[in-house]
Write a protein that holds these residues in place. Structure first.
Motif, PDB file in Angstrom:
ATOM      1  N   LEU A  76       2.881   6.685   6.394  1.00  0.00           N
ATOM      2  CA  LEU A  76       2.736   5.412   5.669  1.00  0.00           C
ATOM      3  C   LEU A  76       1.341   5.258   5.045  1.00  0.00           C
ATOM      4  O   LEU A  76       0.458   6.085   5.235  1.00  0.00           O
ATOM      5  CB  LEU A  76       3.063   4.249   6.598  1.00  0.00           C
ATOM      6  N   SER A 120       8.900   2.101  -1.927  1.00  0.00           N
ATOM      7  CA  SER A 120       8.012   1.050  -1.413  1.00  0.00           C
ATOM      8  C   SER A 120       7.338   0.289  -2.543  1.00  0.00           C
ATOM      9  O   SER A 120       7.179   0.816  -3.664  1.00  0.00           O
ATOM     10  CB  SER A 120       6.956   1.741  -0.548  1.00  0.00           C
ATOM     11  N   TYR A 150       0.213   7.485  -0.685  1.00  0.00           N
ATOM     12  CA  TYR A 150       1.577   7.136  -0.287  1.00  0.00           C
ATOM     13  C   TYR A 150       2.381   6.631  -1.491  1.00  0.00           C
ATOM     14  O   TYR A 150       3.531   7.026  -1.700  1.00  0.00           O
ATOM     15  CB  TYR A 150       1.485   6.059   0.801  1.00  0.00           C
ATOM     16  N   GLY A 190       6.941  -5.186   2.673  1.00  0.00           N
ATOM     17  CA  GLY A 190       6.520  -5.018   4.061  1.00  0.00           C
ATOM     18  C   GLY A 190       7.647  -5.472   4.978  1.00  0.00           C
ATOM     19  O   GLY A 190       8.239  -6.520   4.747  1.00  0.00           O
ATOM     20  N   GLY A 201       0.887   1.748   8.512  1.00  0.00           N
ATOM     21  CA  GLY A 201       1.112   1.078   7.237  1.00  0.00           C
ATOM     22  C   GLY A 201       0.004   0.088   6.932  1.00  0.00           C
ATOM     23  O   GLY A 201      -0.899  -0.138   7.747  1.00  0.00           O
ATOM     24  N   THR A 202       0.081  -0.524   5.757  1.00  0.00           N
ATOM     25  CA  THR A 202      -0.938  -1.498   5.370  1.00  0.00           C
ATOM     26  C   THR A 202      -0.384  -2.915   5.423  1.00  0.00           C
ATOM     27  O   THR A 202      -1.139  -3.876   5.582  1.00  0.00           O
ATOM     28  CB  THR A 202      -1.489  -1.167   3.970  1.00  0.00           C
ATOM     29  N   SER A 203       0.935  -3.049   5.314  1.00  0.00           N
ATOM     30  CA  SER A 203       1.533  -4.373   5.516  1.00  0.00           C
ATOM     31  C   SER A 203       1.584  -4.723   7.006  1.00  0.00           C
ATOM     32  O   SER A 203       2.067  -5.787   7.379  1.00  0.00           O
ATOM     33  CB  SER A 203       2.943  -4.410   4.912  1.00  0.00           C
ATOM     34  N   ASP A 204       1.065  -3.836   7.840  1.00  0.00           N
ATOM     35  CA  ASP A 204       1.150  -4.018   9.305  1.00  0.00           C
ATOM     36  C   ASP A 204       0.449  -5.280   9.802  1.00  0.00           C
ATOM     37  O   ASP A 204       0.729  -5.744  10.915  1.00  0.00           O
ATOM     38  CB  ASP A 204       0.532  -2.802  10.041  1.00  0.00           C
ATOM     39  N   TRP A 297      -1.061  -3.937  -4.615  1.00  0.00           N
ATOM     40  CA  TRP A 297       0.390  -4.164  -4.542  1.00  0.00           C
ATOM     41  C   TRP A 297       0.741  -5.521  -5.144  1.00  0.00           C
ATOM     42  O   TRP A 297      -0.060  -6.463  -5.054  1.00  0.00           O
ATOM     43  CB  TRP A 297       0.868  -4.108  -3.086  1.00  0.00           C
TER      44      TRP A 297
HETATM   45  N1  SER Z   1       4.996  -0.936   4.844  1.00  0.00           N
HETATM   46  C1  SER Z   1       4.506   0.173   4.100  1.00  0.00           C
HETATM   47  C2  SER Z   1       3.076   0.407   4.327  1.00  0.00           C
HETATM   48  O1  SER Z   1       2.379  -0.543   4.603  1.00  0.00           O
HETATM   49  C3  SER Z   1       4.721  -0.052   2.643  1.00  0.00           C
HETATM   50  O2  SER Z   1       5.904   0.537   2.266  1.00  0.00           O
HETATM   51  O3  SER Z   1       2.621   1.506   4.193  1.00  0.00           O
END
Ligand code: SER
Length: 335
Positions: A76, A120, A150, A190, A201-204, A297
């Motif tokens: 991710l 994504s 990514y 996300g 991930g970054t949306s984490d 994004w």
């Molecule tokens: N959730 C994913 C991420 O943060 C994005 O597709 O990498």
């Protein structure tokens, strides 16, 4: 009726764990693949688990007769930014090898193979924060200038899927029966699960903040309060994959679709967390690198094509996400 055989790569990831459970309800024969051993929660649903580096395992899949492939394995966005070469290997080479395998089987056995690929919002790159703030909900063909490894990997693999689906071999559509690699892809926002935790991930920050608040743990959010991107409940993500899988080919006007549920800021997440868990201790300590990713994004995506072509609509808007899905489940989990 013969039982359909399905391959799920990345089965131990968040989407994988939720998807395998749903697929098992349909009575499919499910082969799973992942670097990790299967978690106990889905062990019984898999007829065979292929564990290890996917790139070394793909050759064994040439002997299987898969009807449907869900290729979920990926590195991710945050992780991929630190280990770019490894990410390219997993995200691009892994996908390429699997597409080749599926195209080969389709060609050799004159049968269509469905290939479902999660892309994504990282496939977009908004260029500047002003562009992000003014763009509104973006369409699939706009702003396709990813600013992460990514995102580049996902966008390119969308193109590879179209290539193997439409142009590779060229003549298979004229043959009897017509057969092809039936590549279909969704650009996910996300995703948030009440049952599993994301990693890499970054949306984490969204799910991490909520899970921390529910456990009375303090949380330091790695993006600014005003950071806004689209999010979705995991059950909706699984629903979308199954809907796109089931959609009639003739109704599909494209191979890659946006889907959307709700778009909220990190501050709105914090407010919701505090409302549900008044002792929540959440502060903001933006990390430049991860902030840059989220800034690239879109704030929201336009999913009108998915709505029109395969009747997509999410079950969970932001209120239903918190009230009917996330909070009841998370309270049970951590009580
Ligand atoms: N959730 C994913 C991420 O943060 C994005 O597709 O990498």
């Amino acid at each position: 009726m013969t039982i359909k055989q399905v391959l799920v790569t990345g089965a131990c990831g968040e989407i994988g764990q939720a998807l395998v459970g749903e697929l098992s309800k349909r009575g499919y024969k499910i082969v799973t693949a992942d670097f990790m051993p299967l978690p106990d929660s889905i062990k019984n649903f898999s007829t065979e688990h292929v564990q290890g580096d996917l790139l070394y395992k793909i050759k064994t899949f040439y002997d299987y007769d898969f009807d449907i492939i869900f290729h979920l394995a990926a590195s991710l966005s945050s992780k991929a930014e630190i280990a770019t070469e490894e990410a390219h290997r997993i995200n691009v080479e892994g996908t390429m090898q699997l597409l080749m395998m599926a195209a080969y089987r389709s060609e050799k056995y004159k049968k269509s193979v469905k290939f479902l690929f999660p892309s994504s919002i990282a496939a977009y790159g908004m260029g500047t924060i002003d562009a992000k703030n003014s763009a509104g909900a973006v369409k699939e063909e706009d702003w396709d200038n990813p600013q992460t490894m990514y995102g580049c990997n996902k966008l390119y693999c969308e193109k590879l899927g179209m290539y193997y689906g439409k142009f590779y071999g060229q003549k298979h559509l004229d043959e009897n029966p017509p057969h092809f690699l039936d590549f279909r892809s969704i650009r996910f926002p996300g995703l948030i699960s009440a049952f599993t935790m994301p990693s890499g991930g970054t949306s984490d920050y969204g799910p991490e903040m909520l899970h921390a608040a529910a456990q009375n743990k303090s949380y330091s959010c790695f993006v600014r309060p005003d950071s806004k991107i689209p999010f979705m409940a995991m059950p909706d993500a699984i629903k979308s994959l199954l809907m796109l899988m089931d959609a009639k080919k003739e109704n599909l006007t494209r191979t890659v679709y946006n889907i959307s549920a709700f778009a909220i800021t990190a501050e709105e997440f914090r407010q919701r967390a505090i409302k549900a868990f008044p002792n929540a201790d959440i502060k903001f300590e933006p990390n430049l690198r991860r902030q840059g990713i989220v800034d690239s994004w879109p704030q929201d995506v336009d999913d009108s094509r998915a709505r029109k072509d395969w009747n997509w609509s999410p079950d969970y808007d932001v209120d239903r996400f918190f009230d009917d899905y996330f909070l009841p489940e998370i309270r049970k989990r951590y009580s």
